[in-house]
Scaffold this motif. Structure first.
Motif, PDB file in Angstrom:
ATOM      1  N   GLY A 188       0.844  -1.189   0.000  1.00  0.00           N
ATOM      2  CA  GLY A 188       0.000   0.000   0.000  1.00  0.00           C
ATOM      3  C   GLY A 188       0.878   1.237   0.000  1.00  0.00           C
ATOM      4  O   GLY A 188       1.872   1.305   0.727  1.00  0.00           O
ATOM      5  N   GLY A 197      -0.610   4.436   0.204  1.00  0.00           N
ATOM      6  CA  GLY A 197      -1.512   5.528   0.558  1.00  0.00           C
ATOM      7  C   GLY A 197      -0.833   6.425   1.587  1.00  0.00           C
ATOM      8  O   GLY A 197       0.402   6.500   1.648  1.00  0.00           O
ATOM      9  N   THR A 198      -1.650   7.073   2.417  1.00  0.00           N
ATOM     10  CA  THR A 198      -1.121   7.996   3.427  1.00  0.00           C
ATOM     11  C   THR A 198       0.009   7.346   4.211  1.00  0.00           C
ATOM     12  O   THR A 198       1.090   7.916   4.368  1.00  0.00           O
ATOM     13  CB  THR A 198      -2.256   8.368   4.413  1.00  0.00           C
ATOM     14  OG1 THR A 198      -3.376   8.778   3.647  1.00  0.00           O
ATOM     15  CG2 THR A 198      -1.838   9.442   5.376  1.00  0.00           C
ATOM     16  N   MET A 199      -0.223   6.151   4.730  1.00  0.00           N
ATOM     17  CA  MET A 199       0.765   5.534   5.621  1.00  0.00           C
ATOM     18  C   MET A 199       1.866   4.804   4.859  1.00  0.00           C
ATOM     19  O   MET A 199       3.041   4.941   5.174  1.00  0.00           O
ATOM     20  CB  MET A 199       0.070   4.566   6.595  1.00  0.00           C
ATOM     21  CG  MET A 199      -0.846   5.250   7.565  1.00  0.00           C
ATOM     22  SD  MET A 199      -0.062   6.588   8.498  1.00  0.00           S
ATOM     23  CE  MET A 199       1.034   5.673   9.575  1.00  0.00           C
ATOM     24  N   LEU A 221      -9.755  -8.415   4.296  1.00  0.00           N
ATOM     25  CA  LEU A 221      -8.752  -8.131   3.266  1.00  0.00           C
ATOM     26  C   LEU A 221      -7.340  -8.409   3.812  1.00  0.00           C
ATOM     27  O   LEU A 221      -6.495  -9.023   3.149  1.00  0.00           O
ATOM     28  CB  LEU A 221      -8.888  -6.670   2.832  1.00  0.00           C
ATOM     29  CG  LEU A 221      -8.028  -6.216   1.670  1.00  0.00           C
ATOM     30  CD1 LEU A 221      -8.393  -6.990   0.410  1.00  0.00           C
ATOM     31  CD2 LEU A 221      -8.221  -4.709   1.415  1.00  0.00           C
ATOM     32  N   HIS A 234       2.955  -0.404  14.254  1.00  0.00           N
ATOM     33  CA  HIS A 234       1.963   0.661  14.114  1.00  0.00           C
ATOM     34  C   HIS A 234       2.670   2.015  14.113  1.00  0.00           C
ATOM     35  O   HIS A 234       3.111   2.492  15.160  1.00  0.00           O
ATOM     36  CB  HIS A 234       0.945   0.569  15.266  1.00  0.00           C
ATOM     37  CG  HIS A 234      -0.156   1.571  15.176  1.00  0.00           C
ATOM     38  ND1 HIS A 234      -0.820   2.053  16.274  1.00  0.00           N
ATOM     39  CD2 HIS A 234      -0.719   2.174  14.100  1.00  0.00           C
ATOM     40  CE1 HIS A 234      -1.733   2.928  15.877  1.00  0.00           C
ATOM     41  NE2 HIS A 234      -1.685   3.011  14.568  1.00  0.00           N
TER      42      HIS A 234
HETATM   43  P1  NAI Z   1      -5.004   4.648   2.363  1.00  0.00           P
HETATM   44  O1  NAI Z   1      -6.378   4.397   1.936  1.00  0.00           O
HETATM   45  O2  NAI Z   1      -4.439   6.025   2.255  1.00  0.00           O
HETATM   46  O3  NAI Z   1      -4.006   3.675   1.590  1.00  0.00           O
HETATM   47  C1  NAI Z   1      -4.221   2.313   1.419  1.00  0.00           C
HETATM   48  C2  NAI Z   1      -3.500   1.861   0.154  1.00  0.00           C
HETATM   49  O4  NAI Z   1      -3.477   0.438   0.124  1.00  0.00           O
HETATM   50  C3  NAI Z   1      -4.161   2.315  -1.141  1.00  0.00           C
HETATM   51  O5  NAI Z   1      -3.206   3.006  -1.906  1.00  0.00           O
HETATM   52  C4  NAI Z   1      -4.595   1.017  -1.795  1.00  0.00           C
HETATM   53  O6  NAI Z   1      -4.509   1.071  -3.218  1.00  0.00           O
HETATM   54  C5  NAI Z   1      -3.622   0.028  -1.231  1.00  0.00           C
HETATM   55  N1  NAI Z   1      -4.100  -1.349  -1.221  1.00  0.00           N
HETATM   56  C6  NAI Z   1      -5.317  -1.823  -0.948  1.00  0.00           C
HETATM   57  N2  NAI Z   1      -5.346  -3.156  -1.029  1.00  0.00           N
HETATM   58  C7  NAI Z   1      -4.111  -3.558  -1.367  1.00  0.00           C
HETATM   59  C8  NAI Z   1      -3.510  -4.821  -1.603  1.00  0.00           C
HETATM   60  N3  NAI Z   1      -4.190  -5.944  -1.508  1.00  0.00           N
HETATM   61  N4  NAI Z   1      -2.205  -4.857  -1.951  1.00  0.00           N
HETATM   62  C9  NAI Z   1      -1.494  -3.718  -2.058  1.00  0.00           C
HETATM   63  N5  NAI Z   1      -2.029  -2.495  -1.834  1.00  0.00           N
HETATM   64  C10 NAI Z   1      -3.315  -2.406  -1.496  1.00  0.00           C
HETATM   65  O7  NAI Z   1      -4.914   4.121   3.860  1.00  0.00           O
HETATM   66  P2  NAI Z   1      -3.948   4.603   5.021  1.00  0.00           P
HETATM   67  O8  NAI Z   1      -4.542   5.758   5.728  1.00  0.00           O
HETATM   68  O9  NAI Z   1      -2.569   4.707   4.507  1.00  0.00           O
HETATM   69  O10 NAI Z   1      -4.049   3.366   6.037  1.00  0.00           O
HETATM   70  C11 NAI Z   1      -3.400   2.158   5.780  1.00  0.00           C
HETATM   71  C12 NAI Z   1      -3.366   1.337   7.053  1.00  0.00           C
HETATM   72  O11 NAI Z   1      -2.653   2.076   8.047  1.00  0.00           O
HETATM   73  C13 NAI Z   1      -4.730   1.035   7.671  1.00  0.00           C
HETATM   74  O12 NAI Z   1      -4.684  -0.222   8.256  1.00  0.00           O
HETATM   75  C14 NAI Z   1      -4.882   2.128   8.712  1.00  0.00           C
HETATM   76  O13 NAI Z   1      -5.727   1.754   9.770  1.00  0.00           O
HETATM   77  C15 NAI Z   1      -3.460   2.240   9.206  1.00  0.00           C
HETATM   78  N6  NAI Z   1      -3.103   3.509   9.828  1.00  0.00           N
HETATM   79  C16 NAI Z   1      -3.550   4.692   9.312  1.00  0.00           C
HETATM   80  C17 NAI Z   1      -3.181   5.906   9.905  1.00  0.00           C
HETATM   81  C18 NAI Z   1      -3.631   7.197   9.317  1.00  0.00           C
HETATM   82  O14 NAI Z   1      -3.488   8.220  10.012  1.00  0.00           O
HETATM   83  N7  NAI Z   1      -4.109   7.237   8.116  1.00  0.00           N
HETATM   84  C19 NAI Z   1      -2.323   5.927  11.122  1.00  0.00           C
HETATM   85  C20 NAI Z   1      -1.842   4.630  11.518  1.00  0.00           C
HETATM   86  C21 NAI Z   1      -2.259   3.472  10.912  1.00  0.00           C
END
Ligand code: NAI
Ligand code: 3HC
Length: 690
Positions: free
Chosen positions: A298, A300-302, A384, A428
């Motif tokens: 992934g 995304g943001t993280m 997932l 985390h």
């Molecule tokens: P996001 O929605 O910004 O990014 C998720 C990314 O994962 C997307 O780019 C998507 O295309 C990709 N993705 C989805 N399924 C996939 C797969 N099977 N294989 C490869 N890539 C895949 O989400 P975000 O915010 O980055 O969160 C990601 C994880 O981090 C979540 O579990 C969230 O709970 C956790 N987290 C988020 C924080 C935040 O402030 N946003 C802080 C700490 C943890």
């Protein structure tokens, strides 16, 4: 006991070599041994001069911080420093590594200082809420000038060897055998005219006007941090009074600061951070696995931020996405963040290119095959994640550590779908992952000591502060945050305004209040989580339903006219809150700032007590480290558990009971551990690691 100071005489020069692992802190025993060596050199007619050298990773790391608050044992550091200053023979410090705090004070009381190329000299006491308390504020200005000395003290960061010599703080950098060079320097001093002790070099102070101009620049910090005001006053004393009176003036300030709760909190933080590095149940000497290549799922943001952490540490990382378009977006996101740093001037173009070269975008989980560590950062969806962990188990090599960055979900459930639950854990990170220092390492039921040691070691390489926690909804940080958020909402219904709630926390020392923070992050994020988990926040939900998503829509809990970054109160929000409160059957009343603050902070402490009871955190200090590094808890308040201890747990328990009675909310009732400790008159600090 091993010899703390080895004394030998080589060609008429006494050499005292300190060895008090791990960092040569000036414990009572080391002070006594060094004092004896000085007296011995003075008394021995065959010794013309003395060299003080040390073995180990530091020269001297300063006073022994663990002795602060205990009755002083003679010789005190002040007595040791006075003995060096008054020594009838020249004394040369041979400094091979860091000389910090009291360590530099010892060196400055010597006649001269010769440095190895890896030496560094600093006065970091302000970081502990203190100031140099053994003549450092009086000697440093006489060696390097008042302005440079003040800057050194208030920054607290050490000067590297060459800069220290250029500044006048040391005499020479020696290549090759440092002790031999220091002996030669000492022999020269013994043969030549006796140079003045540093304490008598008043001519080195420099211009008073320039000092006052520098002091004026620090007015803002001096108002909030008493140690900064005292550093200024002590350096000023160099101009205004004789050396001995200046030392007495400094001593009084040091003792006052030592007793200040803010310094006690900062010293607690120093030890809590080091304690957190010791993982309960992982035997010392457990070998971490080598991580030569990492993969992040992934971008995304993280995921993007986590990938940058690896690249910043020089570790090649593959960022894996579901399709080529998402992969390209992820790489662009990373490049954009580096580009912004280059524009700000905090990163060079070459460094950006070197880091980008370590990051490779890719599609499909098979490309994690050669990784030694995989960090999953895909959508927050347990089904997932389970699918992905089952595939990772199949495609990665044996021994690869499989980590999830989930915020809330069950790591045991992810481990259970693999054939190697010992290699599965949570890592985390906190947003923005390339900036925030906290790393919660989540130990699942079957996580092996090697996997934990590997995650902790890599965390340190990524310049994070790793804290090991157990599996539960939200782990330590977010679980406690949920309590605060719940109360913040309740307070709105009961009569407070968003601005009052935010002001209570900024007044306490947080940089931002919860509502300003929510407006910045976007109200839709919490809203989506509540829809998925059945959570309730009637005010925030009503705002979202009214299209108020925060700064991005120019209105949320506050108004942001013309894209302003700081919100202003909005009467429409007051009206909306009143409407929701009446629909919820809550009668509103005036609530004062003290009650607001306690309603926000004490339920977190209560949750912290439950977290300790359940063994989710091993030590109260670990919880403090989480809040200091992940949520900007003000360091000088030492973290929530230290704050509670400093206030007294009986006060905390009584206040929580009062809130439970007043609101009918039984979750506010003191947790059994908190109630027990309060009844016994103890604090959380009395608990031993579990
Ligand atoms: P996001 O929605 O910004 O990014 C998720 C990314 O994962 C997307 O780019 C998507 O295309 C990709 N993705 C989805 N399924 C996939 C797969 N099977 N294989 C490869 N890539 C895949 O989400 P975000 O915010 O980055 O969160 C990601 C994880 O981090 C979540 O579990 C969230 O709970 C956790 N987290 C988020 C924080 C935040 O402030 N946003 C802080 C700490 C943890
Ligand atoms: N007193 C007591 N213990 C100390 C200590 C000190 N001054 N400095 C370090 N330690 C201990 C740590 O607690 C740790 O113990 P542990 O292994 O049991 O956890 C151990 O030494 C190793 O420390 P680190 O893990 O921090 O080791 P690093 O190699 O990463 O860092 C260091 C070494 C840069 C020296 C770092 O420990 C440090 O910054 N120490 C504090 C320096 C300082 O603030 N000195 C000023 C003290 S106040 C003073 O001198 C007052 C005087 O002016 C009167």
């Amino acid at each position: 006991m091993a010899e703390l100071v080895r004394f030998e005489v080589v060609d008429g020069i006494g050499v005292a070599t300190l060895s008090n692992p791990p960092v040569n802190a000036l414990s009572a025993a080391l002070r006594a041994a060094l004092f004896d060596a000085v007296k011995r050199a003075e008394a021995d007619a065959s010794v013309r001069a003395l060299v003080i050298a040390a073995e180990g990773r530091t020269f001297i790391a300063g006073a022994d911080i663990s002795e602060f608050g205990k009755p002083p044992a003679s010789p005190t550091l002040a007595e040791l420093v006075a003995a060096l200053d008054g020594c009838a023979k020249p004394v040369v410090a041979a400094i091979h590594a860091a000389a910090l705090g009291g360590g530099l004070e010892v060196a400055m009381a010597c006649t001269a200082r010769v440095l190895g190329p890896k030496a560094s000299l600093g006065l970091p006491e302000v970081k502990l809420g203190l100031l140099p308390g053994s003549g450092g504020t009086q000697r440093a200005p006489r060696l390097m000038g008042a302005v440079a000395a003040l800057k050194l003290m208030v920054a607290g960061d050490p000067l590297p060897a060459k800069a220290a010599v250029e500044a006048g703080l040391a005499d020479a950098v020696a290549e090759g055998d440092l002790v031999a060079a220091a002996r030669a320097h000492a022999a020269g001093l013994a043969d030549g005219k006796r140079s003045k002790p540093v304490s008598a070099r008043d001519e080195g102070l420099g211009s008073r006007e320039e000092f006052e101009a520098e002091a004026a620049k620090l007015a803002g910090r001096a108002k909030d941090e008493p140690q900064i005001a005292d550093c200024i006053a002590c350096v000023r004393a160099c101009f205004d009074m004789p050396f001995v009176d200046g030392v007495a003036f400094e001593r009084a300030a040091f003792l006052r600061l030592l007793d200040d709760p803010r310094s006690k909190a900062l010293r607690h933080v120093f030890f809590a951070e080091r304690e957190a590095a010791k993982i309960a149940g992982v035997p010392a000497g457990t070998k971490p696995r080598e991580v030569k290549r990492a993969a992040v799922l992934g971008s995304g943001t993280m995921g993007a931020g986590i990938a940058m952490c690896f690249a910043n540490a020089g570790i090649p990382v593959r960022v894996i996405e579901t399709d080529a378009a998402a992969s390209a977006r992820g790489i662009e996101r990373i490049r954009g963040t580096y580009e912004a740093s280059v524009k700000r001037g905090s990163l060079t173009g070459e460094a950006r290119d070197a880091r980008m070269a370590l990051i490779e975008g890719s599609v499909g989980l098979e490309s994690a095959a050669d990784a030694d560590l995989v960090v999953e950062a895909i959508f927050e969806d347990l089904d997932l994640k389970k699918q992905v962990f089952a595939t990772l188990d199949r495609v990665t090599k044996p021994g690869t550590v499989l980590a999830s960055n989930t915020s809330y979900l069950d790591i045991d459930a992810m481990a259970a779908v693999t054939s190697r639950p010992g290699d599965v854990l949570g890592m985390h990170f906190f947003s923005p992952a390339n900036v925030m220092k906290l790393l919660e390492i989540v130990r699942a039921r079957h996580t092996s000591p090697e996997a934990l040691a590997t995650a902790a070691e890599i965390g340190r390489k990524l310049k994070k502060v790793p804290v090991v926690v157990g599996v539960c909804f939200g782990f330590v940080g977010n679980r406690m945050l949920a309590q605060r958020s719940r109360q913040a909402e309740r307070l709105l219904l009961e009569g407070a305004s968003p601005a009052q709630v935010d002001a209570a926390l900024t007044g306490f020392g947080f940089k931002m209040g919860p509502f300003a923070m929510t407006d910045l992050a976007g109200l839709d994020i919490g809203w989506r989580v509540r829809k998925a988990t059945g959570g309730r926040a009637p005010v925030a939900d009503a705002l979202v339903e009214a299209g108020r998503l925060g700064q991005k829509t120019q209105k949320g809990f506050y108004l942001y006219p013309q894209g302003a970054r700081t919100g202003v109160a909005d009467p429409d929000v007051d009206a909306l809150i009143e409407k929701v409160a009446s629909a919820e059957g809550v009668t509103r009343r005036a609530i004062d700032g003290d009650e607001i603050l306690d309603r926000l902070v004490l339920p977190m402490v209560n949750e912290g007590a439950r977290i300790l009871e359940e063994g989710i955190a091993a030590r109260p200090g670990d919880i403090d480290v989480v809040w200091l590094n992940g949520y900007n808890w003000p360091a000088w308040r030492g973290g929530p558990m230290h704050y509670a201890d400093a206030r007294g747990l009986s006060d905390i328990a009584a206040r929580l009971s009062q809130f439970a009675d007043q609101t009918g909310d039984e979750s506010l009732r003191p947790a059994p551990l908190l109630a027990r400790l309060a009844a016994e008159g103890k604090g959380f600090a009395s608990l031993k690691a579990g």
